[in-house]
Design a protein around this motif. Structure first.
Motif, PDB file in Angstrom:
ATOM      1  N   SER A 156      11.242   7.922  -2.218  1.00 24.21           N
ATOM      2  CA  SER A 156      11.902   8.819  -3.150  1.00 24.21           C
ATOM      3  C   SER A 156      11.067  10.080  -3.395  1.00 24.21           C
ATOM      4  O   SER A 156      11.582  11.197  -3.354  1.00 24.21           O
ATOM      5  CB  SER A 156      12.153   8.089  -4.471  1.00 24.21           C
ATOM      6  N   LEU A 157       9.782   9.918  -3.629  1.00 25.24           N
ATOM      7  CA  LEU A 157       8.914  11.059  -3.905  1.00 25.24           C
ATOM      8  C   LEU A 157       8.773  11.997  -2.707  1.00 25.24           C
ATOM      9  O   LEU A 157       8.674  13.213  -2.867  1.00 25.24           O
ATOM     10  CB  LEU A 157       7.529  10.583  -4.347  1.00 25.24           C
ATOM     11  N   LEU A 158       8.739  11.413  -1.502  1.00 29.60           N
ATOM     12  CA  LEU A 158       8.535  12.208  -0.292  1.00 29.60           C
ATOM     13  C   LEU A 158       9.826  12.514   0.448  1.00 29.60           C
ATOM     14  O   LEU A 158       9.799  13.129   1.514  1.00 29.60           O
ATOM     15  CB  LEU A 158       7.565  11.476   0.650  1.00 29.60           C
ATOM     16  N   GLN A 159      10.948  12.076  -0.122  1.00 28.79           N
ATOM     17  CA  GLN A 159      12.245  12.293   0.518  1.00 28.79           C
ATOM     18  C   GLN A 159      12.258  11.739   1.938  1.00 28.79           C
ATOM     19  O   GLN A 159      12.650  12.406   2.892  1.00 28.79           O
ATOM     20  CB  GLN A 159      12.610  13.775   0.510  1.00 28.79           C
ATOM     21  N   MET A 160      11.807  10.469   2.061  1.00 31.34           N
ATOM     22  CA  MET A 160      11.763   9.799   3.360  1.00 31.34           C
ATOM     23  C   MET A 160      12.587   8.525   3.298  1.00 31.34           C
ATOM     24  O   MET A 160      12.636   7.876   2.264  1.00 31.34           O
ATOM     25  CB  MET A 160      10.326   9.449   3.736  1.00 31.34           C
ATOM     26  N   LYS A 161      13.173   8.179   4.422  1.00 32.93           N
ATOM     27  CA  LYS A 161      13.915   6.932   4.514  1.00 32.93           C
ATOM     28  C   LYS A 161      12.943   5.775   4.680  1.00 32.93           C
ATOM     29  O   LYS A 161      11.778   5.962   5.048  1.00 32.93           O
ATOM     30  CB  LYS A 161      14.889   6.986   5.689  1.00 32.93           C
ATOM     31  N   ASP A 162      13.442   4.582   4.394  1.00 37.44           N
ATOM     32  CA  ASP A 162      12.622   3.372   4.473  1.00 37.44           C
ATOM     33  C   ASP A 162      11.953   3.215   5.841  1.00 37.44           C
ATOM     34  O   ASP A 162      10.773   2.872   5.926  1.00 37.44           O
ATOM     35  CB  ASP A 162      13.499   2.152   4.176  1.00 37.44           C
ATOM     36  N   ASP A 163      12.697   3.481   6.920  1.00 35.96           N
ATOM     37  CA  ASP A 163      12.121   3.299   8.254  1.00 35.96           C
ATOM     38  C   ASP A 163      11.030   4.341   8.548  1.00 35.96           C
ATOM     39  O   ASP A 163      10.084   4.059   9.290  1.00 35.96           O
ATOM     40  CB  ASP A 163      13.192   3.292   9.339  1.00 35.96           C
ATOM     41  N   GLU A 164      11.125   5.528   7.955  1.00 39.37           N
ATOM     42  CA  GLU A 164      10.059   6.516   8.127  1.00 39.37           C
ATOM     43  C   GLU A 164       8.775   6.058   7.445  1.00 39.37           C
ATOM     44  O   GLU A 164       7.690   6.180   8.003  1.00 39.37           O
ATOM     45  CB  GLU A 164      10.484   7.867   7.537  1.00 39.37           C
ATOM     46  N   ILE A 165       8.919   5.543   6.214  1.00 37.50           N
ATOM     47  CA  ILE A 165       7.746   5.020   5.501  1.00 37.50           C
ATOM     48  C   ILE A 165       7.135   3.867   6.295  1.00 37.50           C
ATOM     49  O   ILE A 165       5.918   3.794   6.479  1.00 37.50           O
ATOM     50  CB  ILE A 165       8.122   4.567   4.068  1.00 37.50           C
ATOM     51  N   GLN A 166       7.966   2.965   6.794  1.00 36.75           N
ATOM     52  CA  GLN A 166       7.480   1.812   7.552  1.00 36.75           C
ATOM     53  C   GLN A 166       6.754   2.254   8.816  1.00 36.75           C
ATOM     54  O   GLN A 166       5.718   1.704   9.168  1.00 36.75           O
ATOM     55  CB  GLN A 166       8.634   0.856   7.916  1.00 36.75           C
ATOM     56  N   LEU A 167       7.271   3.262   9.492  1.00 34.77           N
ATOM     57  CA  LEU A 167       6.631   3.775  10.697  1.00 34.77           C
ATOM     58  C   LEU A 167       5.239   4.318  10.378  1.00 34.77           C
ATOM     59  O   LEU A 167       4.292   4.100  11.130  1.00 34.77           O
ATOM     60  CB  LEU A 167       7.503   4.872  11.302  1.00 34.77           C
ATOM     61  N   LEU A 168       5.111   4.999   9.238  1.00 32.99           N
ATOM     62  CA  LEU A 168       3.802   5.512   8.836  1.00 32.99           C
ATOM     63  C   LEU A 168       2.875   4.388   8.402  1.00 32.99           C
ATOM     64  O   LEU A 168       1.665   4.462   8.599  1.00 32.99           O
ATOM     65  CB  LEU A 168       3.961   6.542   7.717  1.00 32.99           C
ATOM     66  N   LEU A 169       3.422   3.348   7.825  1.00 31.77           N
ATOM     67  CA  LEU A 169       2.604   2.227   7.363  1.00 31.77           C
ATOM     68  C   LEU A 169       2.059   1.370   8.497  1.00 31.77           C
ATOM     69  O   LEU A 169       0.961   0.838   8.403  1.00 31.77           O
ATOM     70  CB  LEU A 169       3.405   1.325   6.417  1.00 31.77           C
ATOM     71  N   ASP A 170       2.827   1.222   9.568  1.00 32.70           N
ATOM     72  CA  ASP A 170       2.394   0.286  10.604  1.00 32.70           C
ATOM     73  C   ASP A 170       1.233   0.809  11.433  1.00 32.70           C
ATOM     74  O   ASP A 170       0.636   0.064  12.189  1.00 32.70           O
ATOM     75  CB  ASP A 170       3.568  -0.171  11.465  1.00 32.70           C
ATOM     76  N   GLY A 171       0.892   2.076  11.296  1.00 34.95           N
ATOM     77  CA  GLY A 171      -0.326   2.600  11.900  1.00 34.95           C
ATOM     78  C   GLY A 171      -0.204   3.001  13.358  1.00 34.95           C
ATOM     79  O   GLY A 171      -1.147   3.522  13.929  1.00 34.95           O
ATOM     80  N   SER A 172       0.903   2.751  13.978  1.00 33.45           N
ATOM     81  CA  SER A 172       1.075   3.169  15.372  1.00 33.45           C
ATOM     82  C   SER A 172       2.394   3.919  15.462  1.00 33.45           C
ATOM     83  O   SER A 172       3.446   3.341  15.666  1.00 33.45           O
ATOM     84  CB  SER A 172       1.059   1.969  16.308  1.00 33.45           C
ATOM     85  N   LEU A 173       2.306   5.198  15.281  1.00 37.86           N
ATOM     86  CA  LEU A 173       3.496   6.027  15.130  1.00 37.86           C
ATOM     87  C   LEU A 173       4.408   6.011  16.354  1.00 37.86           C
ATOM     88  O   LEU A 173       5.603   6.105  16.238  1.00 37.86           O
ATOM     89  CB  LEU A 173       3.090   7.448  14.793  1.00 37.86           C
ATOM     90  N   LEU A 174       3.836   5.935  17.506  1.00 35.40           N
ATOM     91  CA  LEU A 174       4.644   5.863  18.722  1.00 35.40           C
ATOM     92  C   LEU A 174       4.283   4.563  19.444  1.00 35.40           C
ATOM     93  O   LEU A 174       3.375   4.526  20.252  1.00 35.40           O
ATOM     94  CB  LEU A 174       4.376   7.071  19.627  1.00 35.40           C
TER      95      LEU A 174
END
Length: 187
Positions: A127-145
Motif C-alpha cells: 500500500s505504501l509503495l503502490q506495489m502489488k503483492d507479487d512485486e513485494i514477494q519478488l523483492l523479498l525472495d532475493g532473486s529478482l530474475l
C-alpha cells in the motif's frame, strides 16, 4: 515533526541504505541544474542523524565539485523529518519510487530489512509503495530474475539495457534485439 533548516554540507551523511543510482547523463544534467539554479528543492534528512533520505546525489555533487560548491555555498536547505532508521528507509523508497530511479537489488535489501524488522507487513508495504503483492514477494525472495525455465520465456526488449553486454542479446525476445546506441559518446 517536520522542520525546515539550513545545515552545513559537511554535517550531512550520505544514506548507507541508498537504493538509487543516477546515470552519467542524468548526473551531468543535475550538475548543470545545481550550477544554474542552486537548490530549488530542499534535501530531506533524518533530524537526529542528518542522514540524507532524499537528495544524496545533489549533496555528493556539491561536496565533490568545487565549481558547484562555490555557487551554492556551504549551507544546504533541508527538510528535517523526525523518524527512526526504518522510517527513514521507507521514506527513501516512497520519495524515490515515482522517480523511476530505484535499483532492484538495493530496493530488495531495504524491503527485506523492513519486513524482518516486524514493523511492516507485506500488505502495508504494498500500500505504501503502490506495489502489488507479487512485486513485494519478488523483492523479498532475493532473486529478482529467477533462473526457472528462463529459456522458455519471451522477454520484452525493455529488459535489455543500452549498457548491456553483447551476450545478453542472445536471450529469447519477442522481437529481434538491437542495442540502442546513444547519440553522445558519454552516454
Amino acid at each position: 515533526m517536520t522542520t525546515f533548516d539550513l545545515v552545513k554540507f559537511e554535517d550531512l551523511v550520505i544514506a548507507p541504505f541508498k537504493a538509487t543510482y543516477i546515470l552519467r547523463p542524468d548526473l551531468l544534467a543535475l550538475s548543470a541544474s545545481l550550477r544554474d539554479l542552486g537548490f530549488i528543492i530542499p534535501v530531506v534528512v533524518q533530524s537526529s542523524t542528518n542522514i540524507v533520505i532524499d537528495g544524496n546525489e545533489r549533496v555528493r555533487l556539491v561536496t565533490g565539485q568545487k565549481s558547484i560548491a562555490s555557487i551554492v555555498g556551504d549551507m544546504c536547505p533541508v527538510v528535517k523529518i523526525d523518524c527512526d532508521n526504518l522510517e527513514a528507509q521507507m521514506l527513501h523508497l516512497r520519495l524515490n519510487r515515482a522517480k523511476g530511479s530505484l535499483t532492484a537489488k538495493n530496493m530488495s535489501n531495504i524491503i527485506r530489512t523492513l519486513i524482518n524488522s516486524g514493523r511492516y507487513k507485506k500488505a502495508e508495504l504494498g500500500s505504501l509503495l503502490q506495489m502489488k503483492d507479487d512485486e513485494i514477494q519478488l523483492l523479498l525472495d532475493g532473486s529478482l530474475l529467477k533462473q526457472r525455465k528462463i529459456s522458455e520465456h519471451t522477454y520484452s526488449r525493455a529488459w535489455v539495457p543500452i549498457e548491456a553486454d553483447p551476450e545478453i542479446t542472445k536471450i529469447k525476445t519477442s522481437a529481434p534485439v538491437s542495442i540502442e546506441k546513444p547519440p553522445n559518446s558519454d552516454r
